[in-house]
Design an enzyme around this catalytic site. Structure first.
Site, PDB file in Angstrom:
ATOM      1  N   ASN A 193      44.356  23.255  32.906  1.00  0.00           N
ATOM      2  CA  ASN A 193      43.617  23.916  31.835  1.00  0.00           C
ATOM      3  C   ASN A 193      42.236  23.294  31.646  1.00  0.00           C
ATOM      4  O   ASN A 193      41.252  23.999  31.394  1.00  0.00           O
ATOM      5  CB  ASN A 193      44.404  23.840  30.524  1.00  0.00           C
ATOM      6  CG  ASN A 193      45.608  24.769  30.504  1.00  0.00           C
ATOM      7  OD1 ASN A 193      45.636  25.772  31.202  1.00  0.00           O
ATOM      8  ND2 ASN A 193      46.604  24.420  29.711  1.00  0.00           N
ATOM      9  N   HIS A 243      51.981  20.916  31.014  1.00  0.00           N
ATOM     10  CA  HIS A 243      52.771  21.156  29.806  1.00  0.00           C
ATOM     11  C   HIS A 243      53.694  19.981  29.509  1.00  0.00           C
ATOM     12  O   HIS A 243      54.827  20.167  29.057  1.00  0.00           O
ATOM     13  CB  HIS A 243      53.566  22.457  29.915  1.00  0.00           C
ATOM     14  CG  HIS A 243      52.699  23.675  29.873  1.00  0.00           C
ATOM     15  ND1 HIS A 243      53.188  24.937  30.097  1.00  0.00           N
ATOM     16  CD2 HIS A 243      51.367  23.828  29.659  1.00  0.00           C
ATOM     17  CE1 HIS A 243      52.193  25.812  30.007  1.00  0.00           C
ATOM     18  NE2 HIS A 243      51.082  25.159  29.739  1.00  0.00           N
ATOM     19  N   TYR A 252      50.318  25.909  38.048  1.00  0.00           N
ATOM     20  CA  TYR A 252      49.217  25.212  37.385  1.00  0.00           C
ATOM     21  C   TYR A 252      48.520  24.256  38.348  1.00  0.00           C
ATOM     22  O   TYR A 252      47.299  24.079  38.278  1.00  0.00           O
ATOM     23  CB  TYR A 252      49.719  24.454  36.151  1.00  0.00           C
ATOM     24  CG  TYR A 252      49.818  25.322  34.921  1.00  0.00           C
ATOM     25  CD1 TYR A 252      48.701  25.577  34.139  1.00  0.00           C
ATOM     26  CD2 TYR A 252      51.022  25.895  34.543  1.00  0.00           C
ATOM     27  CE1 TYR A 252      48.779  26.383  33.010  1.00  0.00           C
ATOM     28  CE2 TYR A 252      51.123  26.697  33.419  1.00  0.00           C
ATOM     29  CZ  TYR A 252      49.996  26.934  32.655  1.00  0.00           C
ATOM     30  OH  TYR A 252      50.077  27.732  31.546  1.00  0.00           O
TER      31      TYR A 252
END
Length: 783
Positions: A193, A243, A252
């Site tokens: 992210n 996460h 990811y």
């Protein structure tokens, strides 16, 4: 050659970066009239024409099926759909832009198409994506998904957008992705992210001609590179977590790989180039983290989190699957892109890997991937066609990723992986309505593939059709679980801490102290990964749920036809579906086209053939509602209701012939199960010189005594030496005292963490396991 060209000016670095981004997005060096590009471009044109034909600007939507506005967003599931519609709408405009810019689409350079794209951009900006709006629903859509589409859109269209239009879009992205989004390395701004947020900020830097924002995008990457010891990021053993507690190399992790590949390449040679020395830690991850999870072009499902449930989306009219091969191809394409930012030696090695994966990707050829864009396709094809690149073979060996409770075993002709969970790693992850029945994917799921078999095992609609209570390798309670049972985003983790093992890099002893999700189930499970087999032991299987408990030896997806012959102790069984039989004390079984199983105890085994029908929507609210049916052969042990000390012992031989399996069963001394209890599980394989024991508590077995829980693997070699490997999978021991009751003459080599206290008639040594994070400690002695 591109269908429409922007004037090749480079008045300053910002123009250079925009033109470079355009080149990366659209690709170079391909022949539009030759395959595979001809068909790809034609299909692109058809997709663009289809979405263009249904575009209908209206209050609250640009397409009728993508409604992004609601009078009173409820900020729950419906609001998530609204926010996804924003990104989805910009993504459709991006498809139209590609068709306008690329040659051979049938829409190349179309003035009408360009006008519609501009209209769509203005409509979305004015209605929903501007600096005066507040985000709702899923933050990712506003801060990552939509800016990514916008960056590509603006790079492709270039001077076809007015300065006013570009400035308005830049202002919108700055509004949704302010500097504060990367002010601290916490919460949503970590790992993949964080890289994506930096990519969004880079958009405003390039298109907004903002040097400070570009510098911020570059500098904010810095926390991504160093190894971590908890939470999101790369670990020293090659694990990748997102996460907080989900193994995520395949999804990811690929987002992070792709984002850094784009940014490294975009900013190379500019005033904002990423030059921090720590970036080398990430470059090392290609071979340490990504390559071990790729086999024949597929990305192993055990490190793809909730991504395994995506399959076919409800909105995908072409019914194009998203599966382990698609995820693998995306990683491969990003490795190719990143190779441009690597050293000459690294780039050569990586390209060799890519060429090897492509050559072996027979089930789903790399260059035929319907989801791969033209630019990525062109870059991959250039590597494949380069005669100077030598294809690398599949490696052999074992990789234990202790920090994410995963292990990968590779042998000539096949590979396997095991997925575990512990107090450090979640049972599974669900979220955003995805992976609703992945409950038991961390309960010892054992997956395996062959060089020329089983490569579609988990690709061919496996996840919507498999019995979620009978995933291969798992031990589970049949207690009914609700869809999305347990906390979202992997919040639920078992209380057990023993998960991991010891490996010498070729063989391994791996184990799991297993717990059930929302269940009283407890069990001890071990896998001993050897030359041509995996020995699987289970013990101490106990449960008080009031339901049956099963251990699943395997669950093979036989496809739509499902006519693979099953032989049990030399007798071929019926192929009919449904069909089942219970063998009271089988010796061995062979499944044509896959391999075989040898049963090492005298307990009953159930063999079951069945047809199972499911829908992707059953496991993912955004999935297709079309039913799919596949045939399965399941082998399992029924432990009964509320067992108190259940167990099993068997070995798997991937790719083995019927004769090889039969012979192994007849060779009763090939492996000895020396102990299979709740506190210890171990085997001895004389022909391999292997003694391997998982001690769930201190004790003795196979001539080995340990003072604390440990995994021990010993290999006596033909040159008169032995390799002894010890690990602390619990990560709680300060030291582990080990005694091996075998005559030892001298120490050849040892890790600094190992202190030898005596040799002679027996070997005694101590392992300093403090802070080793489950890593293996190694000692080599002369016998």
């Amino acid at each position: 050659m591109l269908g429409h060209t922007v004037p090749a000016h480079a008045a300053d670095e910002f123009d250079t970066l925009r033109l470079r981004w355009r080149s990366l997005v659209l690709g170079t060096g391909f022949t539009a009239t030759a395959e595979p590009f001809k068909s790809k471009l034609a299909s692109l044109g058809q997709s663009a024409a289809r979405v263009r034909s249904t575009m209908a600007p209206a209050a609250g939507s640009l397409w009728p099926d993508l409604v992004y506005a609601d009078p009173e967003p409820d900020l729950d599931a419906e609001s998530y759909a609204f926010s996804a519609a924003v990104t989805g709408s910009f993504s459709r405009l991006l498809t139209m832009a590609h068709a306008w810019a690329q040659p051979g689409t049938g829409l190349t350079g179309s003035a009408g198409l360009l006008a519609d794209i501009r209209t769509g951009i203005d409509h979305l900006h004015d209605e929903v994506y501007n600096f005066g709006k507040a985000q709702y629903g899923n933050w990712w859509q506003w801060q990552i998904g939509t800016p990514r589409a916008l960056f590509d859109l603006c790079a492709i269209l270039g001077d076809q957008l007015s300065a006013t239009q570009v400035a308005a879009l830049v202002a919108a992205v700055k509004h949704f992705v302010p500097n504060s989004a990367v002010a601290s390395y916490t919460d949503k701004s970590t790992g993949a992210n964080r890289v994506d947020l930096c990519r969004s900020i880079a958009f405003t830097g390039v298109l907004g001609r903002d040097s400070a924002r570009l510098a911020l995008a570059r500098d904010a990457l810095s926390p991504v590179f160093p190894y971590v010891t908890s939470g999101d990021g790369f670990y020293r053993d090659g694990s990748f977590i997102q996460h907080r507690w989900i193994p995520y190399t395949g999804t990811y992790g690929n987002e992070l790989l792709g984002g850094l590949a784009w940014l490294f390449t975009l900013l190379a040679g500019s005033s904002w180039a990423v030059t921090t020395p720590d970036r080398q830690l990430f470059l090392n991850a290609v071979e340490r983290s990504y390559a071990p999870m790729l086999f024949n072009g597929l990305m192993m499902d055990g490190v793809s989190g909730r991504g395994i449930s995506r399959g076919v989306a409800a909105s995908d009219t072409a019914r194009i699957r998203d599966d382990d091969h698609v995820r693998g191809h995306a990683v491969i394409a990003n490795i190719v892109l990143l190779s441009g930012a690597a050293s000459t030696a690294e780039a050569a090695r990586w390209k060799g890997l890519v060429k090897g994966w492509a050559a072996r990707a027979k089930y789903a050829p790399l260059l035929s991937d319907p989801r791969m864009g033209v630019a990525a396709l062109a870059r991959c094809k250039a590597v494949i066609d380069d005669a100077a690149v030598q294809a690398a073979p599949e490696p052999t060996g074992h990789r234990l990723f202790a920090s994410m409770d995963r292990a990968v075993h590779r042998r000539p002709g096949w590979a396997a992986s095991v997925s575990m969970s512990s107090a450090r790693i979640s049972f599974y992850e669900h979220g955003n309505g995805e992976n609703l029945r992945g409950w038991h994917t961390g309960s010892g799921m054992l997956c395996w593939w062959g060089s020329d078999f089983g490569n579609g095992q988990y690709s061919d609609s496996f996840w919507p059709t498999v019995d979620p209570y009978r995933l291969p390798g798992t031990t589970v309670s049949k207690k009914p679980l609700a869809d999305a049972a347990g906390g979202a985003w992997g919040a639920d983790k078992p209380s057990a801490v023993w998960g991991g093992g010891a490996s010498d890099g070729e063989f391994a002893a791996v184990g799991q102290d297993t717990r059930g999700l929302q269940s009283t189930l407890t069990a001890r499970k071990s896998w001993f990964f050897l030359a041509d087999a995996i020995v699987c032991l289970g013990a101490g299987i106990t449960c008080t749920d009031g339901t049956a408990v099963e251990s699943v030896y395997d669950n093979r997806n036989l496809g739509e036809a499902g006519t693979h012959a099953l032989t049990i102790d030399g007798v071929t069984q019926p192929v009919a579906h449904p069909w089942s039989t219970t063998a009271a004390s089988p010796g061995w079984a062979h499944l044509a086209g896959f391999g075989g199983y040898v049963f090492l105890d005298d307990r009953a085994v159930v063999f079951r053939r069945e047809e199972r029908t499911g829908r992707w929507r059953d496991i993912n609210t955004g999935g297709s509602a079309d039913p799919v049916t596949r045939r399965y052969l399941t082998l399992y042990r029924h432990h009964g209701t509320d067992p108190t000390a259940g167990g099993y012992a068997y070995l798997v031989m991937p790719g083995a012939t019927t004769a090889a399996v039969s012979a192994r069963a007849a060779a009763t001394s090939w492996v000895s199960v020396i102990v299979n209890g709740a506190d210890r599980q171990g085997v001895v394989v004389p022909s391999l010189g292997v003694t391997a024991v998982n001690f769930f508590a201190g004790g003795s077995a196979g001539g080995v005594t340990v003072s604390a829980p440990a995994a021990v693997l010993i290999r006596e070699r033909s040159d008169g030496t032995a390799v002894i490997c010890v690990a602390d999978p619990r990560r709680s021991a300060t030291t582990i005292d080990v005694t091996w009751a075998h005559a030892v003459g001298s120490v050849v080599s040892k890790d600094a963490s190992v202190t030898v206290t005596s040799t002679g008639s027996s070997l005694k040594f101590q392992v300093n396991a403090s802070g080793s994070a489950g890593a293996t400690h190694r000692l080599v002695v002369r016998l």
